[in-house]
Design an enzyme around this catalytic site. Structure first.
Site, short mmCIF file in Angstrom:
data_model
loop_
_atom_site.label_atom_id
_atom_site.label_comp_id
_atom_site.label_asym_id
_atom_site.label_seq_id
_atom_site.Cartn_x
_atom_site.Cartn_y
_atom_site.Cartn_z
CG ASN A 548 -17.85 -35.58 43.21
OD1 ASN A 548 -17.44 -36.72 43.42
ND2 ASN A 548 -17.70 -34.61 44.09
CB CYS A 550 -13.66 -34.52 45.41
SG CYS A 550 -13.36 -32.76 45.19
CD GLU A 552 -17.10 -35.87 47.17
OE1 GLU A 552 -17.51 -34.73 47.43
OE2 GLU A 552 -16.18 -36.10 46.36
#
Length: 914
Positions: A548, A550, A552
């Site tokens: 995604n 970021c 994670e």
């Protein structure tokens, strides 16, 4: 626009200490600077000549900065101007002169305070001011009301209005934070008083209050809720709760627990408002979110109170979209959306539309662009050649900029491309500041989706072949040994002339270029396709094509399903004591937190059908953590130590155990998620077990991980297999860029960036001191003005400060003082327990190609699924600011020195998830 042009169009006024206003005169700055230099360096002819040149440059800098700020403020206070002078000296490296200037200002400020007791406005209720300040300092160590009141008196003027007085109080306390960090809490309480005034003024018939203790919170909450519903900001169903029970559970005293950064962040971006007037107090905010998450519970009031307790105590915090929208008329509560873009114009332009709709209500986006054919590929419909994926990425970038999440934060997206795509080399250049602007994406993140086969060839110094996906379509859905075998078949086909668009490169050279661009531009990030897929519980239901925004999240995507993740984070600081992890408290927190996250899925407002279909079918959530570094400080464990790595392992093991157990319990109550059968869960394969699957695919020594455990995993395996899971995925460690500010702890799993610095985000610039370090220095009698000055001079590092004991230097070592392999080791230990991934930033002091090569291959060998930002000191040095008056700005109070630090530690792009 030149400085002279600005000066011609802006009438700069200066507010003097007595309240009078006069025109700005740049010569006074030159005189003050010259005196400061002469006092330190003497007045010889050669010295004077050099001083004249330096002073002219510094005066021009201060004048330019001052005039820029004058565009936004009607007048500037004399203290603000002196702050800018001090800042220019520090930035210019004139540290001795700056220090003399600081001492000169402080001596004169002290003299003014002793010599003069300024008159206050005749219509000013000074009794109320004293009451509010006394209440603000009550119960806080090492602070007093006197300096706040004295500074306020110096800044009030005849006819000052309530809003200006509130701002003056906040400014007065804020200037003290640098010398005593506990004034941050005082400043927060003064901001709370301002907020309370706004909130009550917005409610009909509400009385003006002298202080916090006089507020009838239950009565206020009823009025607030009715007003929010009337304005169509809150869900009318909230009014159907038993408000007597709800209001009885509110803990007004928790409004006093915020630091200034935390409350300012809520004030600027989270609280409900009517045309800019906030009428939502902190505990009302938490209760509104809790009620919104309990709407479908059978015992709504009981669950709402349970959820409220978790949020208001800072033990757990939901992600930003949930905090923004829970209990409102548009409850888009999910954090992250992952999409796959197909190789057709209709799919590509549908992807743009989906991105806009998903971003509108605060979602962060991860787009898999690998299927789009590469540059030079044949287009059957027109008999022409493709321009490749890059022009489409430019449009995606501009879409993210245009849809800015209701003005509360930037739209944010990350584009992923697999390393075998023929356009990968152009993809690496997307964030460069040179070249054709039509082939650049300055506002969109990018990430490499790297298969293991590529890293094997890097280590073997072998060739790597780039393909266009229209000729090799099945590579996109293959991973592990199946990918490697099929990839070699395509290489053989290319040798036979059966593939028309391909290119051969040395794998090492492409890898070096990937790392070079990562260092130079911060992108594309390095993420690993095979670990994400081989360890995915949902292998039977599809493929993980990207992460995604970021890095994670590791969820399946397809043309029919947009992956959705619902995030929240446990505050680890609230679950440790000096003797260790409080496992019973952690178990209670996690159990409730997982229930809250599961509720998000059913309550959620879905903007596109593909997201709703995916979320309801698989029900993934992502429970993470924050405050890891704070927990280490409490335990006395340096982050660069085996003990810290072991704590990362054990704390994540417990969190994982409790999270999986909570999902099993929900499955027993509410039923399994729809696609459970066939998953790794259904086979009794837990995240710790899936490490073996990755090891088998890697073959040999390409995986170096720890398999140890301490809890009863056999019993939990059997419960999972027989009772099922409510959620396909339950854990992911997000950056927590904003919610950690709210809770007053360090972000996510990050090491301490600096011990004293200016933190910049969308709420302004804030002085941040490490409270754990300050406490330790106070205990040793070492916290004084000299220590503050030394910390500023050495960029928040203790390493060069001789009087600091060695054990404190080791415990409070900052991010660039430690070897990032310690961070990788800790992440590797966590990753074995996590079914998704973690946002892992890496820090490299004096980076080189060799260092980056070794670090990222080390992470691959240690089984990481993803990495996030690479932080290099050259790009992230903290400015040598005085830090005076830079603790926040925007709506509550203007910042005295609004210049940002060189690198924003709290990158706004990270905030789309948290």
């Amino acid at each position: 626009m030149s400085v002279d042009t600005v000066a011609a169009t802006v009438a700069v006024r200066v507010i003097r200490r007595d309240g009078s206003v006069s025109p700005f005169d740049a010569t006074k700055i030159s005189v003050a600077l010259t005196k400061a230099f002469l006092a330190v360096e003497g007045d010889g002819a050669a010295v004077s000549s050099r001083i004249h040149h330096v002073v002219a440059e510094l005066t021009a800098q201060v004048r330019s900065s001052l005039l820029r700020h004058a565009n936004h403020e009607s007048a500037l206070h004399i203290e603000q101007i002196q702050d800018l002078v001090e800042l220019a000296l520090m930035r210019g490296g004139h540290h001795k002169v700056a220090r003399a200037y600081v001492l000169y200002r402080e001596e004169h400020a002290k003299a003014r305070g002793e010599a003069v007791e300024p008159d206050t406005s005749a219509n000013l209720d000074w009794t109320r001011v004293e009451h509010v300040v006394a209440e603000a300092v009550a119960g806080i160590a090492d602070v007093t009301a006197e300096p706040v009141l004295a500074e306020t008196k110096r800044n009030v003027y005849d006819g000052i209005g309530p809003q200006e007085l509130a701002a003056a109080l906040i400014m007065a306390a804020r200037t003290l934070v640098e010398q005593e960090p506990n004034y941050s809490f005082v400043t927060a309480r003064l901001l709370l008083d301002k907020l309370r005034g706004e909130a009550l003024s917005h409610l009909a018939g509400a009385p003006r209050l002298a202080g916090h203790d006089e507020l009838n919170y239950p009565g206020y909450f009823r009025d607030y809720l009715a007003r929010a519903i009337d304005l169509e900001l809150a869900d009318p169903r909230l009014a159907t709760f038993n408000l007597k029970k709800i209001t009885a559970a509110i803990r007004p005293e928790r409004d006093l627990d915020f630091s200034f950064l935390g409350l300012q962040t809520l004030y600027d971006r989270y609280f409900l408002h009517d045309d800019g007037v906030r009428f939502e107090l902190p505990q009302a905010f938490f209760m509104r979110v809790a009620m919104g998450l309990a709407l479908r519970e059978s015992e709504r009031e009981v669950r709402a109170i349970e959820f409220y307790e978790l949020l208001s105590s800072f033990r757990f915090m939901a992600s930003t979209p949930t905090l923004f929208n829970a209990g409102t008329t548009r409850p888009q509560l999910s954090s992250c959306f992952l999409t796959t873009v197909d190789d057709e114009l209709e799919s590509i332009f549908q992807a743009y539309k989906n991105n806009a709709l998903l971003a509108k209500y605060s979602g962060g986006l991860g787009n898999d662009w690998t299927p789009v054919r590469g540059l030079g590929a044949h287009i059957k419909g027109t008999n022409g050649k493709s321009q490749g994926v890059v022009p489409f990425l430019k449009v995606a970038n501009d879409t993210a900029v245009a849809v800015n999440q209701g003005g509360r934060r930037k739209g944010a997206a990350c584009a992923y491309l697999e390393t075998w795509h023929v356009d990968v080399e152009e993809f690496l250049d997307l964030r460069k500041n040179t070249g054709d602007e039509r082939r650049r994406t300055h506002d969109m993140n990018t990430a490499n989706w790297v298969p293991d086969e590529f890293l094997r060839r890097v280590e073997a110094d072998a060739e790597w072949t780039l393909f266009s996906p229209d000729e090799t379509p099945d590579l996109h859905d293959l991973y592990g040994n199946a990918f490697a075998a099929r990839y070699r078949e395509y290489e053989a086909a290319a040798d036979r002339g059966e593939v028309t668009v391909f290119r051969r490169v040395r794998a090492v050279e492409l890898w070096r270029r990937m790392l070079t661009m990562l260092f130079e531009t911060g992108h594309p990030w390095i993420t690993f396709k095979d670990p994400a897929n081989l360890r995915s519980p949902q292998q039977h239901a599809g493929v993980v094509h990207s992460s995604n925004l970021c890095t994670e999240i590791a969820l399946n995507t397809s043309l029919d399903e947009v992956a959705v993740c619902n995030l929240g984070s446990v505050n680890l600081l609230e679950h440790v004591t000096p003797s260790g992890l409080d496992t019973e408290r952690l178990a209670r927190t996690v159990r409730t937190a997982v229930r809250m996250l599961d509720n998000v899925i059913d309550i959620n407002f879905y903007t596109i059908a593909e997201a709703r279909r995916s979320n309801l079918r698989h029900r993934p959530v992502g429970l993470g953590l924050m405050g890891f570094q704070d927990a280490l400080f409490v335990l006395g464990l340096p982050v660069a130590s085996q003990a810290a790595v072991d704590f990362a392992d054990r704390s994540m093991e417990h969190l994982s155990y409790y999270a999986i157990s909570a999902s099993v319990e929900l499955a027993e109550q509410r039923g399994r998620y729809e696609s459970f059968e066939g998953s790794l869960w259904s086979k009794g394969i837990l995240p710790i077990d899936s490490l073996r699957l990755l090891a088998e695919a890697r073959e040999g020594d390409a995986l170096d991980v720890d398999y140890s455990s301490t809890l009863d995993w056999d019993g939990l395996r059997e419960r999972v297999r027989t009772s099922g899971m409510r959620n396909s995925n339950v854990m992911a460690i997000a950056p927590t860029a904003t919610i950690s500010n709210i809770c007053g702890v360090g972000q996510s799993i990050e090491p301490q960036f600096q011990n004293l610095f200016v933190k910049s985000n969308m709420s302004g610039d804030f002085t941040v001191a490490n409270p754990h370090l300050v406490r330790a220095l106070k205990e040793r009698g070492l916290w004084d003005e000299v220590m503050v000055s030394d910390l500023k001079y050495f960029d928040g590092s203790l390493a060069e400060i001789d009087r600091v004991p060695g054990e404190l230097k080791r415990l409070y070592a900052t991010a660039f003082e430690i070897d990032s392999r310690w961070l990788v080791d800790a992440a590797s230990r966590r990753q074995k327990w996590i079914d998704q991934a973690q946002s892992l930033n890496l820090y490299v002091d004096a980076p080189s190609g060799r260092k980056l090569d070794e670090l990222y291959r080390y992470g691959w060998h240690r089984g990481l699924k993803t990495t996030y930002y690479l932080r290099a000191r050259a790009a992230t040095g903290v400015e040598k600011s005085t830090l005076r008056g830079t603790d926040g700005k925007l709506n509550a109070v203007p910042a005295a020195v609004p210049e940002p630090v060189a690198c924003r530690i709290d990158d706004p792009e990270c905030e789309a998830c948290q």
